[in-house]
Design a protein around this motif. Structure first.
Motif, PDB file in Angstrom:
ATOM      1  N   TYR A 154      34.511  17.089 -79.057  1.00 22.54           N
ATOM      2  CA  TYR A 154      34.437  18.466 -79.278  1.00 22.54           C
ATOM      3  C   TYR A 154      35.008  18.907 -80.881  1.00 22.54           C
ATOM      4  O   TYR A 154      35.723  18.043 -81.137  1.00 22.54           O
ATOM      5  CB  TYR A 154      35.098  19.592 -78.301  1.00 22.54           C
ATOM      6  N   ASP A 211      20.457  16.226 -74.841  1.00 25.34           N
ATOM      7  CA  ASP A 211      22.080  16.844 -74.916  1.00 25.34           C
ATOM      8  C   ASP A 211      22.739  15.785 -75.816  1.00 25.34           C
ATOM      9  O   ASP A 211      23.382  14.708 -75.372  1.00 25.34           O
ATOM     10  CB  ASP A 211      22.764  16.655 -73.601  1.00 25.34           C
ATOM     11  N   THR A 233      23.556  10.549 -69.080  1.00 23.26           N
ATOM     12  CA  THR A 233      24.837  10.048 -69.511  1.00 23.26           C
ATOM     13  C   THR A 233      26.141  11.139 -69.610  1.00 23.26           C
ATOM     14  O   THR A 233      25.584  12.170 -69.675  1.00 23.26           O
ATOM     15  CB  THR A 233      24.762   9.265 -70.892  1.00 23.26           C
ATOM     16  N   ASP A 234      27.037  10.632 -69.224  1.00 18.07           N
ATOM     17  CA  ASP A 234      28.384  11.677 -69.578  1.00 18.07           C
ATOM     18  C   ASP A 234      28.542  11.745 -70.969  1.00 18.07           C
ATOM     19  O   ASP A 234      29.318  12.751 -71.220  1.00 18.07           O
ATOM     20  CB  ASP A 234      29.414  11.180 -68.709  1.00 18.07           C
ATOM     21  N   GLU A 272      37.215   7.508 -74.962  1.00 19.93           N
ATOM     22  CA  GLU A 272      37.329   8.618 -74.293  1.00 19.93           C
ATOM     23  C   GLU A 272      38.750   8.826 -73.549  1.00 19.93           C
ATOM     24  O   GLU A 272      39.166   9.972 -73.677  1.00 19.93           O
ATOM     25  CB  GLU A 272      36.349   8.805 -73.182  1.00 19.93           C
ATOM     26  N   ASN A 332      19.246  11.835 -71.268  1.00 19.74           N
ATOM     27  CA  ASN A 332      20.245  12.693 -70.923  1.00 19.74           C
ATOM     28  C   ASN A 332      21.197  12.167 -69.803  1.00 19.74           C
ATOM     29  O   ASN A 332      21.969  12.844 -69.300  1.00 19.74           O
ATOM     30  CB  ASN A 332      19.894  14.218 -70.533  1.00 19.74           C
ATOM     31  N   VAL A 354      29.202  16.386 -77.744  1.00 20.93           N
ATOM     32  CA  VAL A 354      29.222  17.160 -76.416  1.00 20.93           C
ATOM     33  C   VAL A 354      29.282  16.459 -75.690  1.00 20.93           C
ATOM     34  O   VAL A 354      29.523  15.094 -75.584  1.00 20.93           O
ATOM     35  CB  VAL A 354      28.049  18.357 -76.527  1.00 20.93           C
ATOM     36  N   LYS A 355      29.707  16.925 -74.372  1.00 19.67           N
ATOM     37  CA  LYS A 355      29.984  16.210 -72.975  1.00 19.67           C
ATOM     38  C   LYS A 355      31.348  15.619 -73.354  1.00 19.67           C
ATOM     39  O   LYS A 355      32.445  15.753 -74.024  1.00 19.67           O
ATOM     40  CB  LYS A 355      28.926  15.677 -72.576  1.00 19.67           C
ATOM     41  N   ASP A 356      31.331  14.197 -72.631  1.00 18.16           N
ATOM     42  CA  ASP A 356      32.574  13.394 -73.089  1.00 18.16           C
ATOM     43  C   ASP A 356      32.474  12.627 -74.391  1.00 18.16           C
ATOM     44  O   ASP A 356      33.709  11.876 -74.515  1.00 18.16           O
ATOM     45  CB  ASP A 356      32.505  12.421 -71.815  1.00 18.16           C
ATOM     46  N   SER A 357      31.699  13.183 -75.273  1.00 22.08           N
ATOM     47  CA  SER A 357      31.906  12.694 -76.437  1.00 22.08           C
ATOM     48  C   SER A 357      32.761  13.548 -77.303  1.00 22.08           C
ATOM     49  O   SER A 357      32.939  13.174 -78.579  1.00 22.08           O
ATOM     50  CB  SER A 357      30.346  12.499 -76.946  1.00 22.08           C
ATOM     51  N   GLY A 366      27.534  12.236 -75.253  1.00 21.57           N
ATOM     52  CA  GLY A 366      26.659  13.264 -76.060  1.00 21.57           C
ATOM     53  C   GLY A 366      26.771  13.169 -77.468  1.00 21.57           C
ATOM     54  O   GLY A 366      26.939  14.272 -77.893  1.00 21.57           O
TER      55      GLY A 366
END
Length: 453
Positions: free
Chosen positions: A432, A406, A382-383, A207, A380, A427-430, A385
């Motif tokens: 895009y 998510d 967790t930051d 990340e 879900n 999605v999320k912090d995983s 996804g």
């Protein structure tokens, strides 16, 4: 730049890092090659990527052992990785024309309107060490076939793999400059992204690394695709086939020595089947062979670096201090090399590191829940996804739960995997963007509208 065998600690080979002049030459070559490569008929580019599949298979044993020596992957799994790369090449050799075909649009009578998918230019790929061939081919097969050129900045502990991948494209007949490996440190990445000749960047990694690349690319208004970490839940419902969930779940956690973004990491198990699942899961874990990654019988090899082992062990220690019970493993093995055993923790507080952070190694957190609703809520929590899996003998229920989690991809009664036929991403912090399938090949193209009166 040293390649160090994590099974022995021995330096395999040392490589010279590229200096500023060599970086400049690579960028110039990539831009120059693009001007001609973009005009090569798509059918010819498809033939070349098919050639790459042949080169991979012809040299599969050498490439597999190179991966094993540089980052510790068990050799049988390394052979599978080479084969998967060949499959991705063949997929785009067969389907790129369909994915990139002009798309007609509604238009007034007497006009012709369509979308054309045209390449952008040189693409920088910042790739990780854990799947040192697959991660590269996951970007290279679609993006090169689309008409872009590629510059690879690979992880510093797999320089031999980086050069071997460049060799694949050379042997396949790709023109000079279409694909290049640059042996440079991470400190040079910002400057390469900022260079006007680089039109886009893709990163698979942590990340923090993703945020750094996105910040630079955003400032330069350049397209990015990011595939970052994961803390994938494996949700085992009360009507699951417990034996199958345990067998597949254990492998999902431990393959590649657990060093995978989409490994099953948090096992969220319904109370009704918790005890049966845990017993079966531990039986599976106990059956794995930890040993020399060059031995075909080895299931789990060393971790790729000492610092990775130390970070993982610290997460286990802090989780135990927070109240988790270590029921398997939990200590580095007393032997030469960076070996950490399959480790299972139960009664894990939800804020303990092994439940709240990504664990990049063979460590599983098993969490008990009382209902489907609680299972979804924990999954879900967790930051991240990236992926998830749901285990139930009711397929309709599995699909319903899958929609509520998510994640970029959720598999029902199957481990999470990347497959050339379906889009992959988080999605999320995983992160895009999407890789693979038609979505992947269209990430780094100009979706150009053509209107003809």
């Amino acid at each position: 730049m040293d390649a160090v065998n994590p099974a022995t600690g021995a330096v395999i080979e040392s490589y010279e890092e590229a200096d500023d002049a060599e970086v400049e030459a690579a960028l110039a070559a990539s831009q120059s090659a693009f001007e001609e490569w973009r005009d090569v008929p798509l059918r010819e580019r498809e033939e070349l990527i098919a050639n790459a599949a042949d080169v991979l298979r012809e040299n599969a044993e050498r490439y597999a052992r190179l991966m094993t020596d540089e980052m510790g992957k068990p050799v049988e799994q390394a052979r599978g990785e080479v084969e998967k790369c060949a499959w991705a090449c063949e997929y785009y050799a067969e389907h790129a024309s369909q994915h990139l075909a002009d798309e007609p649009r509604a238009s007034p009578a007497g006009t012709e309107v369509y979308t054309s998918y045209e390449p952008l230019g040189p693409v920088l790929a910042v790739m990780p060490w854990n799947y040192p061939f697959w991660q590269v081919f996951r970007f290279a097969a679609p993006y090169l076939t689309a008409g872009n050129t590629g510059i690879l900045k690979h992880a510093s502990n797999v320089p031999g793999c980086a050069l071997a991948i460049e060799e694949v494209f050379e042997k396949a007949g790709f023109p000079e400059g279409v694909f290049q490996s640059l042996l440079v440190s991470s400190s040079k990445v910002d400057g390469i992204i900022a260079d006007d000749r680089v039109r886009a960047a893709t990163l698979t990694g942590s990340e923090p690394a993703g945020r750094a690349v996105a910040e630079t690319a955003g400032r330069e208004l350049k397209k990015t695709v990011l595939e970052l970490g994961g803390s994938d839940p494996v949700v085992v419902l009360d009507d699951a086939d417990v034996a199958q969930a345990a067998e597949t779940g254990a492998w999902a956690r431990c393959q590649n020595t657990g060093q995978s973004c989409i490994a099953g990491k948090r096992f969220v198990v319904h109370d009704a089947v918790y005890d049966d699942f845990l017993d079966a899961f531990l039986d599976e874990i106990d059956a794995y062979t930890v040993g020399d990654p060059r031995d075909d019988q080895t299931d789990i090899g060393p971790m790729a670096r000492r610092d990775l082992l130390e970070d993982l062990h610290e997460q286990v220690v802090r989780s135990a201090q927070a109240g988790a019970d270590v029921v398997r493993g939990g200590e580095p093995l007393d032997r030469e090399g960076e070996y950490y055993p399959p480790t299972v923790l139960t009664d894990v507080p939800r804020d303990a590191p092994v439940a709240a952070e990504e664990t990049f190694g063979p460590v599983a957190a098993v969490l008990r829940v009382d209902s489907e609703e609680e299972a979804v809520e924990v999954a879900n929590d967790t930051d991240l996804g990236l992926g998830a899996s749901v285990w139930t003998e009711d397929r309709a229920r599995g699909q319903r739960v899958a929609h509520r989690i998510d994640a970029g991809c959720t598999y029902v009664n199957e481990l999470v995997k990347s497959d050339p036929r379906v889009p992959f991403g988080g999605v999320k912090d995983s992160g895009y963007g999407r890789e693979l399938a038609s979505d992947g090949i269209r990430e780094f193209v100009n979706r150009k509208t053509i209107w003809v009166n």
